[in-house]
Design a protein around this motif. Sequence first.
Motif, short mmCIF file in Angstrom:
data_model
loop_
_atom_site.label_atom_id
_atom_site.label_comp_id
_atom_site.label_asym_id
_atom_site.label_seq_id
_atom_site.Cartn_x
_atom_site.Cartn_y
_atom_site.Cartn_z
N PRO A 161 0.81 -1.23 0.00
CA PRO A 161 0.00 0.00 0.00
C PRO A 161 0.84 1.27 0.00
N THR A 211 2.25 1.61 -3.68
CA THR A 211 1.20 1.95 -4.63
C THR A 211 0.66 3.35 -4.37
N SER A 212 0.53 3.73 -3.11
CA SER A 212 0.06 5.07 -2.78
C SER A 212 1.03 6.12 -3.32
N GLN A 236 0.39 6.47 -6.97
CA GLN A 236 -0.84 7.22 -7.19
C GLN A 236 -0.60 8.72 -7.09
N ARG A 237 0.14 9.14 -6.09
CA ARG A 237 0.34 10.57 -5.84
C ARG A 237 1.24 11.21 -6.88
N TYR A 258 -6.82 9.74 -3.72
CA TYR A 258 -5.74 8.77 -3.63
C TYR A 258 -6.11 7.58 -2.75
N GLN A 259 -7.41 7.34 -2.57
CA GLN A 259 -7.85 6.21 -1.76
C GLN A 259 -7.39 4.90 -2.40
N LEU A 260 -7.24 3.87 -1.56
CA LEU A 260 -6.72 2.59 -2.02
C LEU A 260 -7.53 1.46 -1.39
#
Length: 326
Positions: free
Chosen positions: A207, A210-211, A214-215, A237-239
Amino acid sequence: MTEPSVPAVSGPKTPAHHRPSLREIRRSAIGYWAAFGLACLVFQAVVFARWIIGGDFHAHSSGGYTIPQTMKIATHIGQATVALLLLVLAAGLWRECRSQNRITLNTAVFIGFCFSFWSNPYVSQFHYAAGNNRYDLNVDTWGPYLPGWRGDTPAVESFLMEAGYPAMLMWIVIALAVARGLVRRRPHWSPRRTLAATTLVMLVCEPVMTSGYQRLGGFAYPRALPGNLTFFEGHWYQLPLTSTLAVVGFFIMPVLAMALYAGDDREVHLFRGCERFPRRLRPWVRLTAGVGFMNACTLGFQLTMALASLISHPVDLPSWWDRPAD
């Protein structure tokens, strides 16, 4: 985990001009993975040819959204970083193959990822479940040319979304490094125990990685799972937890398990039976097997995320992440 060495073949060596029989191919793991990989290559060639001939191979209109300056900068940084990362990975894998005089597992996985992004539209089969960055380099989706696809259009496919698949090799490299460390510190552990421990570590690390992607403008999840099963729920940016479980379960664990259970004296499952093929064909068979294996893993990931969208609910996204309205 270091790549296992090719085992010695007992009995007489396979002649360089030997052609494997259909029965030999069927009995080898590499045979059926390579056959599936070849089918995937032909299939996506047809899909992309129809997409291009149909006139949809072009960037979508850049209007209809706003994006903060900070996200513009982040997107450019993300594009440059991923492009550089892929070049570095390709160069490193080339050197790895040259030094070992064969196509390595890492190389087959990387090439397989490069030819598996075609199935990405299936994530949004039922709902808009994978948000592409509209400021990123993008094209109109090839989804309508995929069999059985019923997603909404217009939709786009972006560079950072699709490049995220081959970049996923870094996740696997990190997992292999963790496994190597565990093997050195706990040599008495069984492969199963090492696999379980490494998986737990990656469930925590995935997480975070991946976060970060995403950002940098990589992608967004437009839907959240019920029951507080989504990290940073309500933010762009929710996962969702299903993403972490699917990445670890379909991408990391299969490759890690192959490396761990092969040990140092056997060929990994994916390449079993490679010695039955003529020497000049072996590199291509190993690469094609990698394409087949990673396409199977990617399709499992897409199916999981598509099914998860059926039990999720939509969240409000900034306009640059939302699906184009026209």
